[in-house]
Design a protein around this motif. Sequence first.
Motif, mmCIF file in Angstrom:
data_model
loop_
_atom_site.group_PDB
_atom_site.id
_atom_site.type_symbol
_atom_site.label_atom_id
_atom_site.label_comp_id
_atom_site.label_asym_id
_atom_site.label_seq_id
_atom_site.Cartn_x
_atom_site.Cartn_y
_atom_site.Cartn_z
ATOM 1 N N TRP A 49 -7.275 -3.106 47.894
ATOM 2 C CA TRP A 49 -8.550 -3.291 48.587
ATOM 3 C C TRP A 49 -9.401 -4.306 47.840
ATOM 4 O O TRP A 49 -9.535 -4.228 46.621
ATOM 5 N N VAL A 350 -5.639 5.470 55.980
ATOM 6 C CA VAL A 350 -6.971 5.648 55.386
ATOM 7 C C VAL A 350 -7.937 6.136 56.447
ATOM 8 O O VAL A 350 -7.735 5.944 57.648
ATOM 9 N N LYS A 364 -8.578 8.287 51.205
ATOM 10 C CA LYS A 364 -7.285 8.786 51.653
ATOM 11 C C LYS A 364 -7.453 10.066 52.479
ATOM 12 O O LYS A 364 -8.264 10.918 52.130
ATOM 13 N N THR A 371 -10.286 11.229 47.649
ATOM 14 C CA THR A 371 -9.877 10.087 46.837
ATOM 15 C C THR A 371 -10.408 8.815 47.464
ATOM 16 O O THR A 371 -9.892 8.351 48.493
ATOM 17 N N LEU A 373 -11.019 4.940 47.909
ATOM 18 C CA LEU A 373 -10.277 3.712 47.627
ATOM 19 C C LEU A 373 -11.190 2.499 47.536
ATOM 20 O O LEU A 373 -10.886 1.541 46.814
#
Length: 407
Positions: A49, A350, A364, A371, A373
């Motif tokens: 990302w 995602v 996630k 979590t 990202l």
Amino acid sequence: MKSFRLITFLISFVLFSTTANKIFCQDWPQFRGINRDCVVTGFKAPATWPASLTQVWKVNVGTGDATPVLVGKKLYLNTRQGGDEVILCLDAATGRELWKNSYPANAVTGPASSHPGPRSTPAILNDKLVAFGATGILSCLDTSTGKVIWRKENPANAVPQFFTAMSPLLTDGMCIAYVGMKDNGTLLCLDLATGAEKWKWSGEGPAYSSPALMLINGKRHIIILSEKNLMAIDLADGKQVWTIATALQQRYYNCVSPVIDCQVIYYSGQGSGTSAIKVERQGDNYITKGIWINATVGAKWNTPVLHEGFLYGFTDSRKIYCINASDGKTAWVDDAVNSDFATLVDCGKVLIGLPSTANLLVFKPDSKSYTELAKYKVSETPVYSFPVVAGNAVYIKDAENLIMFKL
């Protein structure tokens, strides 16, 4: 020669089908996407990302919280400019205005005046766009020209306490819209081509959620929350099939739209956590059976998404949560405080959330823990609309602007 032509035809057909499928997969033609479930198709998450999103263009389009809709290469949205509500069509690649339709609309007053523009997401079907203004004006326009096909005025100014929020549902050449005011509402089924009434159901006033369509035993039911109840209305004739009381708690309102998974409906937003029911046919009737209630975790304003057996959303205490959809048990609640005004879309690998803080959150879909990202600041003003994700493009409607970013 005939074999060569056949091979050429087959290759062309495959290429056309693939291209058409890619275009279709990226469309966002109504509230919560193609299937009204917040699932984004055709999205490929980057391996890494980026540190920031690249802004491609930014256009001042007027005030409002309505989510834009995307069909093909065009964006459509409903906003307010001065004393008028406007319906706009923009080129999705450049933000250039292609057409504009304006109509005078009463101002939003009282506690809701801090949100002066439309909140309802337009819907598109068969080259027709239906938009529902903040003051209850329902319009149907030709998507190519912006020409008005029909328009339903609201001379009595009959709107809910905080004005309208319901996003219309279009299906099989029909427009479904819940109009009216506190204690006095009407669910309308209109002919999409003419605006003529096919049927109507009258009862309690509309809430701030939007209808969904449920297919059960070959019958199609409109599932919707009113001020006080969750109910099913037969799409064919407008008759009420069943109803469940959704008593409000504290200063809550019915704002969360129902989430449907085959015969199961998940609902929240009354200050009473999250509930799941199952709809079953019993003779000529349909009955509902409670599956579970999670009294401690629920939403206030935002509708959760269902991903691989788990519900994800933002709690009424402004935290991201995950609930096991099979038994209602809380999988986890993250500690970070965001906003209870938030939207969430399912992009496959995602989930992308957008609370009103204007921080685009990428995390996630994991039943074990939250979590994150990536996090991107996408506006300096609050955002109350859904992010429209198409390929590597992300469209954001903030207080007055429409912005295109690229990953």
